[in-house]
Design a protein around this motif. Structure first.
Motif, PDB file in Angstrom:
ATOM      1  N   LEU A 140       0.813  -1.216   0.000  1.00  0.00           N
ATOM      2  CA  LEU A 140       0.000   0.000   0.000  1.00  0.00           C
ATOM      3  C   LEU A 140       0.847   1.266   0.000  1.00  0.00           C
ATOM      4  O   LEU A 140       0.518   2.246  -0.672  1.00  0.00           O
ATOM      5  N   ASP A 146       2.417   2.099  -3.432  1.00  0.00           N
ATOM      6  CA  ASP A 146       1.404   2.249  -4.488  1.00  0.00           C
ATOM      7  C   ASP A 146       1.438   1.133  -5.519  1.00  0.00           C
ATOM      8  O   ASP A 146       1.233   1.361  -6.709  1.00  0.00           O
ATOM      9  N   ILE A 202      -0.705  -1.351  -5.254  1.00  0.00           N
ATOM     10  CA  ILE A 202      -2.158  -1.438  -5.396  1.00  0.00           C
ATOM     11  C   ILE A 202      -2.743  -0.150  -4.842  1.00  0.00           C
ATOM     12  O   ILE A 202      -2.301   0.340  -3.811  1.00  0.00           O
ATOM     13  N   GLN A 203      -3.721   0.381  -5.506  1.00  0.00           N
ATOM     14  CA  GLN A 203      -4.374   1.589  -5.016  1.00  0.00           C
ATOM     15  C   GLN A 203      -5.802   1.260  -4.621  1.00  0.00           C
ATOM     16  O   GLN A 203      -6.544   0.648  -5.387  1.00  0.00           O
ATOM     17  N   VAL A 204      -6.158   1.655  -3.414  1.00  0.00           N
ATOM     18  CA  VAL A 204      -7.519   1.476  -2.922  1.00  0.00           C
ATOM     19  C   VAL A 204      -8.295   2.736  -3.293  1.00  0.00           C
ATOM     20  O   VAL A 204      -7.901   3.840  -2.942  1.00  0.00           O
ATOM     21  N   ASP A 205      -9.386   2.578  -4.017  1.00  0.00           N
ATOM     22  CA  ASP A 205     -10.149   3.726  -4.513  1.00  0.00           C
ATOM     23  C   ASP A 205     -11.283   4.109  -3.571  1.00  0.00           C
ATOM     24  O   ASP A 205     -12.429   4.234  -3.980  1.00  0.00           O
ATOM     25  N   ASP A 231     -12.535   7.033  -0.838  1.00  0.00           N
ATOM     26  CA  ASP A 231     -12.246   8.422  -0.490  1.00  0.00           C
ATOM     27  C   ASP A 231     -11.806   8.603   0.958  1.00  0.00           C
ATOM     28  O   ASP A 231     -11.021   9.494   1.264  1.00  0.00           O
ATOM     29  N   ASP A 260      -6.640   6.763   3.086  1.00  0.00           N
ATOM     30  CA  ASP A 260      -5.415   7.202   2.434  1.00  0.00           C
ATOM     31  C   ASP A 260      -4.468   6.007   2.348  1.00  0.00           C
ATOM     32  O   ASP A 260      -4.118   5.398   3.368  1.00  0.00           O
ATOM     33  N   ASP A 261      -4.065   5.657   1.136  1.00  0.00           N
ATOM     34  CA  ASP A 261      -3.245   4.467   0.938  1.00  0.00           C
ATOM     35  C   ASP A 261      -1.896   4.567   1.653  1.00  0.00           C
ATOM     36  O   ASP A 261      -1.438   3.606   2.270  1.00  0.00           O
ATOM     37  N   GLY A 262      -1.261   5.725   1.570  1.00  0.00           N
ATOM     38  CA  GLY A 262       0.050   5.899   2.196  1.00  0.00           C
ATOM     39  C   GLY A 262      -0.010   5.803   3.710  1.00  0.00           C
ATOM     40  O   GLY A 262       0.842   5.171   4.339  1.00  0.00           O
ATOM     41  N   GLY A 290      -0.726   2.217   4.707  1.00  0.00           N
ATOM     42  CA  GLY A 290       0.489   1.430   4.512  1.00  0.00           C
ATOM     43  C   GLY A 290       1.499   1.654   5.613  1.00  0.00           C
ATOM     44  O   GLY A 290       2.113   0.712   6.116  1.00  0.00           O
TER      45      GLY A 290
END
Length: 72
Positions: A16, A19, A21-24, A26, A29-31, A34
């Motif tokens: 995560l 990046d 894989i990106q979780v869509d 809202d 926050d992926d970062g 992660g």
């Protein structure tokens, strides 16, 4: 078992955070997710290593008396 869980959390966090894989969603926050998973994975690994080191330090010595002799 905790080492394996820590490794899974660490890998998921790196996926995560980097990046792969990106979780869509809202509200996620992926970062940040992660980073949280990376910290949790490292903590799980370190704590399990500490607990295993303390567990292996204990030794039990049993004394028995056989035919009026002390046997260890």
């Amino acid at each position: 078992m905790a080492i394996g869980t820590g490794i899974v959390l660490l890998v998921a966090g790196l996926i995560l955070a980097l990046d792969v894989i990106q979780v869509d969603l809202d509200f996620i926050d992926d970062g940040a997710l992660g980073t949280i998973l990376i910290v949790a994975g490292v903590l799980a690994i370190v704590l399990s290593l500490i607990v295993n080191a303390q567990r292996s330090r204990h030794t039990v010595v049993e004394d028995r008396v056989v035919d009026d002799r002390r046997v260890r």
